[in-house]
Design a protein around this motif. Sequence first.
Motif, mmCIF file in Angstrom:
data_model
loop_
_atom_site.group_PDB
_atom_site.id
_atom_site.type_symbol
_atom_site.label_atom_id
_atom_site.label_comp_id
_atom_site.label_asym_id
_atom_site.label_seq_id
_atom_site.Cartn_x
_atom_site.Cartn_y
_atom_site.Cartn_z
ATOM 1 N N PRO A 21 0.827 -1.214 0.000
ATOM 2 C CA PRO A 21 0.000 0.000 0.000
ATOM 3 C C PRO A 21 0.859 1.262 0.000
ATOM 4 O O PRO A 21 1.944 1.291 0.590
ATOM 5 C CB PRO A 21 -0.795 -0.121 1.299
ATOM 6 C CG PRO A 21 0.053 -0.971 2.192
ATOM 7 C CD PRO A 21 0.747 -1.943 1.285
ATOM 8 N N ALA A 22 0.366 2.270 -0.671
ATOM 9 C CA ALA A 22 1.078 3.550 -0.686
ATOM 10 C C ALA A 22 0.942 4.274 0.644
ATOM 11 O O ALA A 22 1.757 5.149 0.970
ATOM 12 C CB ALA A 22 0.561 4.427 -1.822
ATOM 13 N N HIS A 23 -0.099 3.929 1.420
ATOM 14 C CA HIS A 23 -0.340 4.561 2.717
ATOM 15 C C HIS A 23 -0.757 3.474 3.710
ATOM 16 O O HIS A 23 -1.144 2.379 3.325
ATOM 17 C CB HIS A 23 -1.433 5.622 2.600
ATOM 18 C CG HIS A 23 -1.206 6.617 1.510
ATOM 19 N ND1 HIS A 23 -0.293 7.639 1.601
ATOM 20 C CD2 HIS A 23 -1.765 6.720 0.278
ATOM 21 C CE1 HIS A 23 -0.290 8.346 0.493
ATOM 22 N NE2 HIS A 23 -1.184 7.813 -0.338
ATOM 23 N N GLY A 24 -0.701 3.793 4.977
ATOM 24 C CA GLY A 24 -1.107 2.831 5.993
ATOM 25 C C GLY A 24 0.037 1.925 6.395
ATOM 26 O O GLY A 24 1.208 2.173 6.091
ATOM 27 N N GLU A 25 -0.321 0.842 7.086
ATOM 28 C CA GLU A 25 0.679 -0.059 7.625
ATOM 29 C C GLU A 25 1.324 -0.910 6.537
ATOM 30 O O GLU A 25 0.637 -1.432 5.654
ATOM 31 C CB GLU A 25 0.046 -0.985 8.666
ATOM 32 C CG GLU A 25 -0.465 -0.272 9.909
ATOM 33 C CD GLU A 25 0.667 0.343 10.719
ATOM 34 O OE1 GLU A 25 1.762 -0.253 10.761
ATOM 35 O OE2 GLU A 25 0.442 1.420 11.308
ATOM 36 N N LEU A 26 2.648 -1.050 6.596
ATOM 37 C CA LEU A 26 3.351 -1.983 5.739
ATOM 38 C C LEU A 26 3.154 -3.401 6.262
ATOM 39 O O LEU A 26 2.924 -3.595 7.465
ATOM 40 C CB LEU A 26 4.847 -1.670 5.715
ATOM 41 C CG LEU A 26 5.303 -0.432 4.954
ATOM 42 C CD1 LEU A 26 6.792 -0.201 5.193
ATOM 43 C CD2 LEU A 26 5.027 -0.567 3.462
ATOM 44 N N PRO A 27 3.233 -4.412 5.388
ATOM 45 C CA PRO A 27 3.235 -5.785 5.892
ATOM 46 C C PRO A 27 4.322 -5.960 6.946
ATOM 47 O O PRO A 27 5.438 -5.454 6.813
ATOM 48 C CB PRO A 27 3.540 -6.608 4.636
ATOM 49 C CG PRO A 27 3.037 -5.773 3.505
ATOM 50 C CD PRO A 27 3.300 -4.355 3.915
#
Length: 271
Positions: free
Chosen positions: A35-41
């Motif tokens: 995702p470009a925003h939010g939590e990374l895996p």
Amino acid sequence: MTAYGVGIGWRPEIAGFVAELPGLRFTEVVAESVPAHGELPVGLTGLRERGTAVVPHGVKLSLGGAEPVEPARVAHLAAVADRLGAPLASEHIAFVRAGGVEAGHLLPVPRTREAVDAVVANVKRTQAELGVPLALEPIAALFDWPDDDLDEAAFLTEILERTGALLLLDVANVYANARNRGTDPVALLDALPLERVAYVHVAGGSEHDGIYHDTHADAVPQPVLDLLAELCARHRPPALLLERDGAYPSAAALRAELDAIAAASGYPAVT
């Protein structure tokens, strides 16, 4: 680019295995899965925290299409590269859509002057938004378009020279194309600007009805490892990456493949 040695593509299915590789310094993730925003895996965050380079690898820009690349897709790749602190990003010399129709597959670009111009224009559009260098990967193709103006080496070299891009060389693709075309894969290595190679993909495949398919779901065959050794004898790239996208084997089998890549290249084992 830093000499990272042997790496493996990060996939959620093998995230635990990748996290436990003690010598891992280089990995790659499908850019569209981040995702470009939010939590990374979580697994990617852990790798970054331990200093492993994570490169976003795009599959949907359609750099080889006659239409301009979509700005939103370029912006996403740039955002992901920035979030990951990546040393570079990569994409394919291929097209995946035309006239609003999605192919769902990487399709080969005709090796014509017009196609070179289209690829160059799209690469430059992408580079203008990226904050890191871009590496371009030639694909494995089951067919060639008729009436090509250029051979593969001349086609790739002109694109690299006109854009200043780096080369992501997939030795499994080189092997598959040469086997299916009846050509010499080593001859292609000798015709390419190997000093432009940013990193290398290594993957497995299988033959069906006389056609070799680059599956990413089979073990790396010995001829691909032999071709990797030929490449490294000429110019050893900064990083080598095992690609596996399905039919994941045991941890022991993956370690054996990584060790085989290390042995063929002369880099230290990461297992």
